[in-house]
Each structure stands twice: as C-alpha cells, then as structure tokens.
Design a protein around this motif. Structure first.
Motif, PDB file in Angstrom:
ATOM      1  N   GLU A  15     -35.748 115.723 -14.967  1.00  0.00           N
ATOM      2  CA  GLU A  15     -35.598 114.489 -15.744  1.00  0.00           C
ATOM      3  C   GLU A  15     -34.209 114.216 -16.324  1.00  0.00           C
ATOM      4  OE1 GLU A  15     -38.610 114.086 -18.787  1.00  0.00           O
ATOM      5  OE2 GLU A  15     -40.263 114.572 -17.353  1.00  0.00           O
ATOM      6  N   GLY A  16     -33.553 115.283 -16.324  1.00  0.00           N
ATOM      7  CA  GLY A  16     -32.136 115.480 -17.009  1.00  0.00           C
ATOM      8  C   GLY A  16     -31.080 114.929 -16.108  1.00  0.00           C
ATOM      9  N   ARG A  17     -31.492 114.900 -14.866  1.00  0.00           N
ATOM     10  CA  ARG A  17     -30.394 114.345 -13.989  1.00  0.00           C
ATOM     11  C   ARG A  17     -30.702 112.798 -13.477  1.00  0.00           C
ATOM     12  NH1 ARG A  17     -31.216 119.744 -11.789  1.00  0.00           N
ATOM     13  NH2 ARG A  17     -29.313 120.975 -12.375  1.00  0.00           N
ATOM     14  N   GLY A  18     -31.700 112.327 -13.909  1.00  0.00           N
ATOM     15  CA  GLY A  18     -32.066 111.040 -13.644  1.00  0.00           C
ATOM     16  C   GLY A  18     -30.811 110.006 -14.482  1.00  0.00           C
ATOM     17  N   PRO A  19     -30.487 110.147 -15.513  1.00  0.00           N
ATOM     18  CA  PRO A  19     -29.338 109.214 -16.136  1.00  0.00           C
ATOM     19  C   PRO A  19     -28.031 109.318 -15.395  1.00  0.00           C
ATOM     20  CG  PRO A  19     -30.645 110.384 -17.998  1.00  0.00           C
ATOM     21  CD  PRO A  19     -31.286 111.063 -16.760  1.00  0.00           C
ATOM     22  N   VAL A  20     -27.826 110.484 -14.882  1.00  0.00           N
ATOM     23  CA  VAL A  20     -26.624 110.782 -14.033  1.00  0.00           C
ATOM     24  C   VAL A  20     -26.527 109.998 -12.902  1.00  0.00           C
ATOM     25  CG1 VAL A  20     -25.398 112.572 -12.668  1.00  0.00           C
ATOM     26  CG2 VAL A  20     -26.407 113.178 -14.972  1.00  0.00           C
ATOM     27  N   ALA A  22     -28.237 107.096 -12.168  1.00  0.00           N
ATOM     28  CA  ALA A  22     -28.016 105.632 -12.684  1.00  0.00           C
ATOM     29  C   ALA A  22     -26.796 105.356 -13.523  1.00  0.00           C
ATOM     30  CB  ALA A  22     -29.302 105.263 -13.811  1.00  0.00           C
ATOM     31  N   SER A  23     -26.088 106.106 -14.178  1.00  0.00           N
ATOM     32  CA  SER A  23     -24.726 106.126 -14.718  1.00  0.00           C
ATOM     33  C   SER A  23     -23.814 105.990 -13.775  1.00  0.00           C
ATOM     34  CB  SER A  23     -24.648 106.879 -15.794  1.00  0.00           C
ATOM     35  OG  SER A  23     -25.487 106.901 -16.880  1.00  0.00           O
ATOM     36  N   ALA A  24     -24.007 106.678 -12.585  1.00  0.00           N
ATOM     37  CA  ALA A  24     -22.882 106.713 -11.560  1.00  0.00           C
ATOM     38  C   ALA A  24     -22.825 105.350 -10.847  1.00  0.00           C
ATOM     39  CB  ALA A  24     -23.259 107.818 -10.748  1.00  0.00           C
ATOM     40  N   LYS A  25     -23.954 104.787 -10.608  1.00  0.00           N
ATOM     41  CA  LYS A  25     -24.296 103.762  -9.973  1.00  0.00           C
ATOM     42  C   LYS A  25     -23.614 102.492 -10.829  1.00  0.00           C
ATOM     43  CE  LYS A  25     -27.524 100.523  -7.805  1.00  0.00           C
ATOM     44  NZ  LYS A  25     -26.465  99.432  -7.747  1.00  0.00           N
ATOM     45  N   ALA A  26     -23.816 102.487 -12.031  1.00  0.00           N
ATOM     46  CA  ALA A  26     -23.718 101.362 -12.878  1.00  0.00           C
ATOM     47  C   ALA A  26     -21.914 101.544 -13.149  1.00  0.00           C
ATOM     48  CB  ALA A  26     -24.177 101.672 -14.387  1.00  0.00           C
ATOM     49  N   GLY A  40     -14.621 104.772 -17.872  1.00  0.00           N
ATOM     50  CA  GLY A  40     -15.068 105.435 -18.949  1.00  0.00           C
ATOM     51  C   GLY A  40     -16.469 106.114 -18.846  1.00  0.00           C
ATOM     52  N   LEU A  41     -17.497 104.881 -18.257  1.00  0.00           N
ATOM     53  CA  LEU A  41     -18.639 105.322 -18.054  1.00  0.00           C
ATOM     54  C   LEU A  41     -18.945 106.463 -17.059  1.00  0.00           C
ATOM     55  CD1 LEU A  41     -21.695 104.750 -18.469  1.00  0.00           C
ATOM     56  CD2 LEU A  41     -21.537 102.989 -16.808  1.00  0.00           C
ATOM     57  N   HIS A  42     -17.918 106.462 -15.829  1.00  0.00           N
ATOM     58  CA  HIS A  42     -17.908 107.579 -14.977  1.00  0.00           C
ATOM     59  C   HIS A  42     -17.603 108.810 -15.566  1.00  0.00           C
ATOM     60  CE1 HIS A  42     -17.453 109.393 -11.233  1.00  0.00           C
ATOM     61  NE2 HIS A  42     -16.238 109.957 -11.383  1.00  0.00           N
ATOM     62  N   ARG A  43     -16.728 108.923 -16.616  1.00  0.00           N
ATOM     63  CA  ARG A  43     -16.466 110.294 -17.128  1.00  0.00           C
ATOM     64  C   ARG A  43     -17.402 110.684 -18.012  1.00  0.00           C
ATOM     65  NH1 ARG A  43     -11.533 107.677 -17.150  1.00  0.00           N
ATOM     66  NH2 ARG A  43     -11.561 107.029 -19.262  1.00  0.00           N
ATOM     67  N   VAL A  44     -18.221 109.725 -18.884  1.00  0.00           N
ATOM     68  CA  VAL A  44     -19.530 110.194 -19.569  1.00  0.00           C
ATOM     69  C   VAL A  44     -20.381 110.663 -18.734  1.00  0.00           C
ATOM     70  CG1 VAL A  44     -21.484 109.068 -20.965  1.00  0.00           C
ATOM     71  CG2 VAL A  44     -19.073 108.563 -21.463  1.00  0.00           C
ATOM     72  N   GLN A  45     -20.578 110.022 -17.692  1.00  0.00           N
ATOM     73  CA  GLN A  45     -21.726 110.395 -16.687  1.00  0.00           C
ATOM     74  C   GLN A  45     -21.082 111.626 -16.109  1.00  0.00           C
ATOM     75  OE1 GLN A  45     -20.481 109.883 -12.760  1.00  0.00           O
ATOM     76  NE2 GLN A  45     -22.097 111.368 -12.389  1.00  0.00           N
ATOM     77  N   ARG A  47     -19.556 114.148 -17.647  1.00  0.00           N
ATOM     78  CA  ARG A  47     -19.768 115.042 -18.811  1.00  0.00           C
ATOM     79  C   ARG A  47     -21.122 115.291 -18.949  1.00  0.00           C
ATOM     80  NH1 ARG A  47     -17.728 119.376 -21.296  1.00  0.00           N
ATOM     81  NH2 ARG A  47     -17.974 118.997 -23.564  1.00  0.00           N
ATOM     82  N   TRP A  48     -22.238 114.279 -18.856  1.00  0.00           N
ATOM     83  CA  TRP A  48     -23.679 114.418 -19.127  1.00  0.00           C
ATOM     84  C   TRP A  48     -24.221 115.352 -18.002  1.00  0.00           C
ATOM     85  CZ3 TRP A  48     -27.461 112.830 -22.373  1.00  0.00           C
ATOM     86  CH2 TRP A  48     -28.644 112.886 -21.863  1.00  0.00           C
TER      87      TRP A  48
END
Length: 126
Positions: A15-20, A22-26, A40-45, A47-48
C-alpha cells in the motif's frame, strides 16, 4: 514484535507505493499543463518513495532481527532449563540418599554438609 514488523513490511510494500504512482501521474499532468506545482509534486513523490523504501527496509531488518533473537533466546532458555533440571534431579537424588541414610544430609545431622559426626564414625574421630 517481529510478527508486527513483518506485517507492516508486507502492508507498506503493498500500500505504501500506491500514492507514489498517483502522485507521479498528477505531477506529470501538472507539468504538461505548464504548472510549476508539477515539479514540486514530483520532488515530493520521489521523497515519499524513498521514505517508503526506507521504512520497508527497516521493517524487514527488525523482523529478521527479532526472528533471529527469538531463536537464540529459545536456545538459551532450553540450555538454562536443562541445567536447572539437572540441578533439581541432583538435589532430589541427594535428598533421597540422605533419607535412606537416616536424614544425615542437612544441618545438625551427620554426613556431608552436616554438623554432627559422619555416619559410622564415633564422635572424637577414633
């Protein structure tokens, strides 16, 4: 604790990689539309993803160490149990031997560890 760490390892892996993703796509969509927020969102993704990998590795390490430690301690406990059991058997045998000789093993009685004369020897040592 090792079982909990292993369960967390499995859950984070699933489950931990699911947001990665979705965030990469966004982030890609935002960048494609010219929004600076996409970078910025790409850097956060990224780091996550790094943090999730670190947590997964840490959980795996804890689970393995707890498993190893549990095995070592079980072996130690068995060794201690064998020693204590042997001592208890010896103590029982000494008590039985003392009782067969007429109670001479304890303080005040004759025989080993006693304060009276040894069995079969007169007081005075002759």
């Amino acid at each position: 604790m090792g079982g909990d760490a292993y369960a967390l390892f499995q859950r984070l892996g699933r489950e931990g990689r699911g947001p990665v993703a979705a965030s990469a796509k966004a982030a890609g969509d935002l960048k494609g539309q010219g929004f600076a927020l996409g970078g910025g969102l790409h850097r956060v993704q990224e780091r996550w993803g790094q943090q999730v990998r670190s947590l997964v590795d840490a959980c795996a390490h804890v689970a393995q160490r707890m498993d190893f430690t549990g095995k070592v301690h079980r072996e130690d406990e068995l060794a201690v149990h064998r020693v204590v059991s042997s001592i208890a058997r010896l103590e029982t045998a000494f008590e039985e031997r003392s009782e067969r000789r007429g109670g001479g093993g304890g303080p005040g009685g004759g025989g080993p560890g006693g304060h009276g004369p040894a069995r079969g020897k007169p007081e005075g040592g002759r």
